[in-house]
Structure formats: C-alpha cells, structure tokens
Scaffold this active site. Structure first.
Site: not given
Ligand code: GCO
Length: 483
Positions: A192, A386
């Site tokens: 990200e 994710e």
């Molecule tokens: C993101 C990150 C994670 C976060 C998750 C929850 O996507 O922001 O990769 O580190 O913890 O997404 O917000």
C-alpha cells in the site's frame, strides 16, 4: 491496561459452532481452486513488539507514536502481540485454524538497524526461525519487504524524499532475496504505497510530514524503489517466468477503495469521486502497469504545485513486469458534494451498515478485480493480500458453560459476503490464486493503535506478560469454512 479475565477456558473448541454459522453458510474452500492459498496477513510493526530488543534500530512508528496526539491514547508498537517471542504458538494457531499460507513483513530496522550499513545478524536469525516454522507447519510464506516501517535512521536522511532511498532499498532487498532464496516463493516489494503519501502529505501516518508536494515526491521515489526491487529480484532469481509456487515470484500490493459518486448524474459528485480515485489507487497502478501518470493526476499535481521531480527514464524503470498482483480490498467509498446524498445512496443500496459504521459492500472485491482486468493487466494472477473488518462486537461474554465467547457476527457476515463475491469472480474466469484475511490477532492498528480490533482471535496487544488468546466466533466460522 487491565487484563482480561479469561481464566474460564476461553479457547474450548470441542465442537463449538457459533449460532451465527448457520446464517452464513453455503460456501466453503471446496468452491475454490484446489491449490488456492488460504492465508492470514500481518505486518512486522503491527505484531512483533520487541521494539528495542536484540539490536533492532528505531523505525518511524516507534518515533511517531511518541509524538503527543498522534496515536490513540499515545499507544506505541513497543509490545504489540509479542510475535517476536510468541511466533511459534501464533503460527501454530494459523495452522490449527486450517490456513496453508502466511503473509508477513520484514522489519527493515530489525535487519539493518540504521537502514544502511551493518546487518543485525540476530534480526536475520529471527526471521530464519520464523520462516522455518512456517515451512514446518505447511504455511507457504508470502513476504513483504516494506510495510510502512522505514528505519528512523533513513528518515533522518530525508526518508522517501531522498532519491537515495532507491539504492538503500535495493541493498536491503538483495540481502533478503539472497538470504531466503530457497524458502520464500512469494515476495512483495511494497504494501500500500498510499500510506507513504499519508505520512508525508497528510501527517496522519509516520513520519508525520504535511505537504502535498512531499507526499507526491515520496510516492515517486517509492515507485522508483519498487522498480529497483524488481530488477534486484531478477538479478538474484533469474529472468521472469510465469507465476508458479515452484519458484520465486514478485509483485506489489495496492489497496483499491474505489470512490463512487453518490449521485452518478451530478457533475460535482462525479468530479470529487474521480479525483479521489486518481489520488488513491490510480497514482500507483498507472505508473506500475502503464509506465505513466494519468493526465488527470499530472494536471492535479501541476495545479497544486506538487509535481515531483521526474527524471528521464524514471517511468520506464517503475514499470517492470511483475509475476502477480496483490489486492487489498476492504470496502468502497461513496463521495458527494452534499453529505446527505452519501447516506441516501448507501440506504438506497440496502442501508447495510456494519457495527463500526462502515457500509457492508462485498461487491467491492468483484468490482476491483474487474477494474484491474479492464484497465491494467490481463496476463498475471491476483492474490487477495488483505480483507477483513474491525470492531464487530468484541466484548467477551460467558456461554451457558461459563466459557468466554466473542460473538463477532458482523465479521462473519462480512467475510462470508466477500468470499461469496470472490467466488463469483473466479467462476467468471478471473485468475485469483489466494486470499489472506486481515488478521490473526487484534494488533497495532497504526494511529488507531489498539482501539481497532481486526483479529479472528482476541488478545490484549500492547499489554505486558502472558496474554490469553480467545478465538472469536469468526475464527470458528473460518475453521469450518476451511475444513
Ligand atoms: C492496510 C494495511 C494494514 C492494516 C489493515 C487494516 O491495509 O491498511 O496493510 O496494515 O492494518 O488494512 O486497516
């Protein structure tokens, strides 16, 4: 922080099926390809703790979290989930729930404390032990080189504003590629990239700078470092081959939170949503896959005086062919010039709010895959790197036998919804090879610190000593899904 009183056999599994499981059924791993990767995603700064142990250097969140007012309650990642010491039991928990992969990140400052220069052998040894444990448990490692935790030593030299970051990162990447050449089949350059923009332009994330121009320059240099990482990867692993777990593969992870205009026929709403899409994911996907910034983003950077320094050859060097793409997908965003229109649009779609106030919109994952295929690439597979949600009724309550339970029914509904839409995408022919849930344990959630709880398993992150683990209903649900 007080301890949970969970002395009453909180983790009793013996046949426990959450009452909500029958509501969210009808889909299981058997609806997905045989060799699909089912993983749990984490990141170093969010779980490892041991912030000052065994020679680790400071990283920017160690410092940022100590500036008053920057994180919830001034909480720090110092202890987090203590994965540094408890990785064997935490990895074993993933295995026990039925997962076959694990997405994690390396802490640069644990490995090279100042960011460049001497290597901390104890840091490398820790990751060696953890990766060996994953392999022993049958968890395919999926490693991210950078998940937002720049060594403070590099920040002191300008961080991502200093173009030298390309070489600093390259050296670090080569060290890891060579060290884990035979063990890790999946590698991610950056997680990200937008977080770096937030850290340099908006100040809400570390390192806490606040200038649009800084955000754009930091992002440009990060993208150059990404390209450098891919070239270093090819130097170590040889020329690009089609994606296959029998050898090493490299990709990048970008989050798509697509912005929808609340009123698609209202030009102001459309303009707002489009600009947000430019500033968010298109800022990254365009350079990475097409070797250019979009005209709309260039115009925006021109108008706001935030154009980064772009040297001849930069865009080509960002656009290195990748082996796979990592998609983080959590939700969509609805934008409008008229705040009440946002509510109307969401309510028009069913008014599906979750306990945390966010909209329940599982189609986001289907839409994002479409977006990627229609606009960016068709020749590499996607891994969902994710997906998850937070604060879904997290307070433990005793069941009729006195065992503590966490009835996070909204999380089950969310996961079930996203997995159903993902299955539809795969049935429609999208090439998706894996899915990672965010995440195993409640952990350090950046500025929200320990107040946002994303785990399938409850624990008390940030508290010293032995902390109990309590499987939430969603953990039991996922276990059944994977059986
Ligand atoms: C993101 C990150 C994670 C976060 C998750 C929850 O996507 O922001 O990769 O580190 O913890 O997404 O917000």
């Amino acid at each position: 922080m007080g301890k949970l009183d969970l002395s009453t056999a909180a983790n009793r599994d013996d046949g426990y099926i959450p009452a909500s499981a029958s509501l969210y059924s009808g889909i299981s791993r058997h609806d997905f390809p045989e060799d699909f990767l089912w993983g749990i995603a984490t990141s170093a700064a969010q779980i490892e703790g041991a912030a000052f142990e065994d020679g680790k250097g400071l990283e920017i969140w160690d410092v940022f979290s100590r500036i008053p007012g920057r994180t919830f309650g001034g909480q720090t990642p110092d202890l987090a989930c203590d994965y540094y010491h408890k990785y064997p039991e935490q990895l074993a928990m993933m295995k026990e729930l039925g997962f076959n992969s694990h997405r994690f990140s390396f802490s640069w400052a644990r490995i090279i404390p100042d960011g460049t220069g001497p290597v901390n052998q104890k840091g490398l040894d820790f990751y060696r032990r953890a990766v060996d444990k994953m392999l022993e448990l049958g968890l395919t490692p999926n490693a991210t080189l950078y998940h937002w935790d720049l060594p403070q030593g590099l920040e002191d030299r300008g961080g991502f504003l200093n173009r030298d970051v390309v070489n600093w990162y390259g050296e670090y990447a080569t060290l890891l590629f060579e060290t884990f050449k035979n063990e890790i089949p999946l590698w991610v350059t950056f997680n990200e990239p937008i977080a770096t923009y937030v850290g340099y332009a908006l100040g809400a994330f570390a390192p806490g700078r606040r200038l649009e121009k800084f955000g754009r320059q930091a992002n440009h240099n990060l993208l150059l470092a990404h390209g450098e990482g891919v070239r270093r990867f090819r130097d170590v692993f040889g020329e690009k081959k089609p994606y296959d777990l029998s050898h090493a593969n490299i990709g990048i992870v970008v989050d798509i939170w697509h912005h929808h205009p609340a009123r698609p026929d209202n030009p102001d709403d459309v303009r707002i949503a489009e600009l947000e899409n430019e500033k968010a994911y298109r800022s990254y996907l365009n350079p990475v896959f097409k070797g250019c910034y979009t005209d709309a983003l260039l115009k925006y950077m021109e108008e706001t005086g935030s154009m980064p320094e772009i040297r001849p050859g930069d865009m080509e060097s960002i656009c290195e062919p990748l082996d796979f793409f990592g998609l983080n997908c959590y939700n969509r965003v609805v934008d409008s010039a008229e705040p009440s229109a946002v509510k109307e649009e969401i309510e028009f779609r069913g008014g599906n709010y979750m306990d945390n106030g966010q909209e329940f919109y599982p189609e986001a994952i289907y839409d994002a895959l479409h977006n990627l295929r229609d606009n960016y690439f068709t020749d590499i597979p996607v891994i969902i790197t994710e997906n998850g949600t937070f604060n879904c009724g997290e307070t433990p309550v005793p069941d009729e036998n006195g065992y503590m339970r966490v009835h996070d029914t909204t999380r089950i509904r969310y996961l079930h919804g996203f997995l159903t839409c993902l299955k539809k995408a795969i049935d429609d022919g999208f090439d998706v090879r894996g899915y990672n849930v965010w995440t195993l344990l409640d952990n350090f959630e950046w500025p929200a610190a320990y107040s946002y709880k994303f785990g399938l398993v409850k624990t008390e992150p940030g508290a010293p000593g032995e902390n109990p683990y309590v499987k939430k209903d969603s953990a039991f649900w996922f276990k059944r899904f994977l059986e």
